[in-house]
Design a protein around this motif. Sequence first.
Motif, PDB file in Angstrom:
ATOM      1  N   ALA A   1       0.832  -1.218   0.000  1.00  0.00           N
ATOM      2  CA  ALA A   1       0.000   0.000   0.000  1.00  0.00           C
ATOM      3  C   ALA A   1       0.860   1.259   0.000  1.00  0.00           C
ATOM      4  O   ALA A   1       0.579   2.210  -0.742  1.00  0.00           O
ATOM      5  CB  ALA A   1      -0.920  -0.005   1.214  1.00  0.00           C
TER       6      ALA A   1
ATOM      7  N   ALA B   1     -10.748  -2.199   4.368  1.00  0.00           N
ATOM      8  CA  ALA B   1     -10.196  -3.531   4.157  1.00  0.00           C
ATOM      9  C   ALA B   1     -11.054  -4.561   4.883  1.00  0.00           C
ATOM     10  O   ALA B   1     -11.702  -4.255   5.895  1.00  0.00           O
ATOM     11  CB  ALA B   1      -8.751  -3.607   4.649  1.00  0.00           C
TER      12      ALA B   1
ATOM     13  N   TRP C   1      -3.206   1.583   7.998  1.00  0.00           N
ATOM     14  CA  TRP C   1      -2.126   0.626   7.786  1.00  0.00           C
ATOM     15  C   TRP C   1      -1.225   0.514   9.014  1.00  0.00           C
ATOM     16  O   TRP C   1      -0.804  -0.598   9.390  1.00  0.00           O
ATOM     17  CB  TRP C   1      -1.312   1.012   6.558  1.00  0.00           C
TER      18      TRP C   1
ATOM     19  N   SER D   1     -10.477 -13.588  -1.411  1.00  0.00           N
ATOM     20  CA  SER D   1     -10.324 -12.135  -1.308  1.00  0.00           C
ATOM     21  C   SER D   1     -10.259 -11.573  -2.714  1.00  0.00           C
ATOM     22  O   SER D   1      -9.497 -12.058  -3.550  1.00  0.00           O
ATOM     23  CB  SER D   1      -9.030 -11.820  -0.542  1.00  0.00           C
TER      24      SER D   1
ATOM     25  N   HIS E   1      -6.142  -1.618  -5.644  1.00  0.00           N
ATOM     26  CA  HIS E   1      -6.622  -2.760  -4.866  1.00  0.00           C
ATOM     27  C   HIS E   1      -5.449  -3.683  -4.560  1.00  0.00           C
ATOM     28  O   HIS E   1      -4.496  -3.799  -5.341  1.00  0.00           O
ATOM     29  CB  HIS E   1      -7.713  -3.536  -5.598  1.00  0.00           C
TER      30      HIS E   1
ATOM     31  N   PRO F   1     -13.892  -3.400  -1.025  1.00  0.00           N
ATOM     32  CA  PRO F   1     -13.220  -4.695  -1.027  1.00  0.00           C
ATOM     33  C   PRO F   1     -14.215  -5.822  -0.760  1.00  0.00           C
ATOM     34  O   PRO F   1     -15.260  -5.595  -0.139  1.00  0.00           O
ATOM     35  CB  PRO F   1     -12.209  -4.566   0.117  1.00  0.00           C
TER      36      PRO F   1
ATOM     37  N   VAL G   1      -8.672   3.990   3.118  1.00  0.00           N
ATOM     38  CA  VAL G   1      -8.685   2.579   2.737  1.00  0.00           C
ATOM     39  C   VAL G   1      -9.662   1.805   3.615  1.00  0.00           C
ATOM     40  O   VAL G   1      -9.576   1.857   4.835  1.00  0.00           O
ATOM     41  CB  VAL G   1      -7.273   1.945   2.826  1.00  0.00           C
TER      42      VAL G   1
ATOM     43  N   ILE H   1      -6.155 -10.841   3.316  1.00  0.00           N
ATOM     44  CA  ILE H   1      -6.702  -9.488   3.372  1.00  0.00           C
ATOM     45  C   ILE H   1      -7.066  -8.993   1.983  1.00  0.00           C
ATOM     46  O   ILE H   1      -6.369  -9.263   1.001  1.00  0.00           O
ATOM     47  CB  ILE H   1      -5.710  -8.508   4.046  1.00  0.00           C
ATOM     48  N   SER H   2      -8.179  -8.285   1.917  1.00  0.00           N
ATOM     49  CA  SER H   2      -8.646  -7.579   0.718  1.00  0.00           C
ATOM     50  C   SER H   2      -8.748  -6.106   1.069  1.00  0.00           C
ATOM     51  O   SER H   2      -9.479  -5.743   2.002  1.00  0.00           O
ATOM     52  CB  SER H   2     -10.020  -8.117   0.296  1.00  0.00           C
ATOM     53  N   ALA H   3      -8.037  -5.234   0.360  1.00  0.00           N
ATOM     54  CA  ALA H   3      -8.002  -3.808   0.692  1.00  0.00           C
ATOM     55  C   ALA H   3      -8.096  -2.964  -0.571  1.00  0.00           C
ATOM     56  O   ALA H   3      -7.525  -3.315  -1.607  1.00  0.00           O
ATOM     57  CB  ALA H   3      -6.719  -3.454   1.454  1.00  0.00           C
ATOM     58  N   THR H   4      -8.789  -1.841  -0.463  1.00  0.00           N
ATOM     59  CA  THR H   4      -9.005  -0.957  -1.609  1.00  0.00           C
ATOM     60  C   THR H   4      -8.566   0.463  -1.265  1.00  0.00           C
ATOM     61  O   THR H   4      -9.378   1.313  -0.886  1.00  0.00           O
ATOM     62  CB  THR H   4     -10.486  -0.985  -2.040  1.00  0.00           C
ATOM     63  N   PRO H   5      -7.263   0.759  -1.366  1.00  0.00           N
ATOM     64  CA  PRO H   5      -6.777   2.121  -1.081  1.00  0.00           C
ATOM     65  C   PRO H   5      -7.221   3.095  -2.169  1.00  0.00           C
ATOM     66  O   PRO H   5      -7.287   2.751  -3.349  1.00  0.00           O
ATOM     67  CB  PRO H   5      -5.251   1.963  -1.089  1.00  0.00           C
TER      68      PRO H   5
END
Length: 635
Positions: free
Chosen positions: A44, A63, A116, A522, A449, A511, A61, A460-464
């Motif tokens: 990230a 997540a 984060w 994920s 992503h 996410p 973000v 983990i699934s994260a969408t910054p």
Amino acid sequence: MFTTRPELAGTFGMVASTHWLASSSGMAILERGGNAFDAAAAAAFTLHVCEPHMNGPGGEVPAIFVAGDNPVPMVLCGQGVAPAGATAAYFRSLGLDIVPGTGLLAATVPGAVGAWLTLVRDHGTMRLRDILDYAIGYAERGHPVAPAVVDTITAVGELFRLYWPTSARLWLPAPGPGELIRNPALAATYRRLVAEGEAAGADRDAQFDAALHAWYEGFVAEAIDEFCRTEILDDSGRTHTGLLTGADLAAWRPTYEPTVSLDVFGWQVHKVGAWSQGPALLQQLAMLEALGDPAAPVSAAEVHRVVEVTKLVFADRDANYGDGADLTPLLDPAYAAERAKLVGDEAGAALRNGLGRLPSYVLEGGTAPAGFGIGEPTLGGSSGPGLDTGPEAGPAFRHGEPGRLLGGGKLPRFEPPGYRREEEAAGRYQRHGEPFVNRWGTTRGDTCHIDVADRWGNVISATPSGGWLQSSPTIEGLGFCLGTRGQMFWLDDGLPNTIAPGKRPRTTLSPSFATRDGVHLSFGTPGGDQPDQWQLVFFLNHAVHGMNLQEAIDSPTWHTTAFASSFYPRQTGTQLVIEERVGGIVDELRRLGHDVEVTDGWSLGRMSAVSRDLETGLLRAGANARGQQGYAVGR
């Protein structure tokens, strides 16, 4: 079927993201003994440097993750809130009826860095210096710039030269694709963050706490507070100072929350709550399941059903979603079954006015927005009062929960379609799949992503997103700009997403996480309003049609624009946008009444995904060839 690259499989670790350097940074952390949360954070921070047109430290973000010692999915909320001074009355006092999409007025508390740091402190294993090492290196010594970054800088160069000199000094002249670019100010910011963390002593948690303090109550918060007192030109065509203060930053910290979930198609699918559009994916899946046997993949029947369901669900989104809203009634399977009955054999949503077609909503027992009359449209054999904006009233879609619209029977005002097409025709938009950027920085769909899984069961699934280089002027001493997520609020009073101090905007960041028979999946994509449409196609491909992760990503995709955009200037569309690889079904979709816009065969979305089989430990991953940036790595 043909795939652009293989579905990866292994047992050690997998990282998939929207930029190869981020994926490589995350994998390097795994190779050094870090876990999935360490790797996701390193990726990230690398994305802050390598995709500055898609996200930045001033952004946010959300997540969804599971830890190896607790396989219950949880949400990490890195979405900052509106400032204490952000009220609808204040914006109206400035003569505004929507929040500008650029400048300082739309800034919410920057949540990404805090999220984060909090995640790695609580669930990671490595130290702050290790997590930031790759981002510092790329910012200080340079990295080869992606063509999409160059195109974005070029598109907003005039804005920078004339009105945002701090951004001009950082980004102009625009580099050529593949040239090395540097951001020494951002590298210095991250180096100081490490130094202030390590000044707290050898204890790892204390270092992260000190870095959080430096960001939200120390040198970063002070610089943001000072910069927000500057007069800045924004989308309104006038200059405004910002509302964000150091006190707003000091009062906020990231939080952990339960997911919102639903059992559909044999999976339990998990999303972020009503402060995102995430539950829309759950509603779409529930309605499609209620419609019975799925149609063949990438057929006219499947595209038609998916698009018509999406129009209905996004009507619910606009009417009912917002921070703190209770979406329980909308996620009731009985409600999904009733809504599914509204899907007809022809395309719906065709209200017209003098400027074009508008999506519409039935306001049963409610009141129409200002400027709308009442007509009698029908849909799929149902009838009821609707919104009529001109002499050619057509089919209308119903918003959810007749008679109990959370906003007191009101919907926000929309602008008619045409803005995007007019801007594109004039050559002022640069289009790369989902993002749209015009010369004044007005932006749609700029996001990243990350998906990561490790050998210990962490996924983990994260969408910054947010803090885009084109959203707001660079804060020169920090090397980054603030986000403009506040543009997603409405200024109409009494709506679930009406702006208010301390409130999260109803974002498009979404996410996804799903579980089934000991498998954790994920997945996610950037895309403005489109992620929960492209993710829907991906999930149907994988969960219903049996494609592997890479096949599900590479398969042709589509989306509709027939709802109010979440981005300034909050306008509606009418198009069914579909990749040309779908072939002959386009004519059939047009016969069904869809306003089809055929786009490049590899242009929609930037999906990535990872999965872990809890029984065998087998890890899989896939990433998108669209955009020519995303990669999955692993072994």
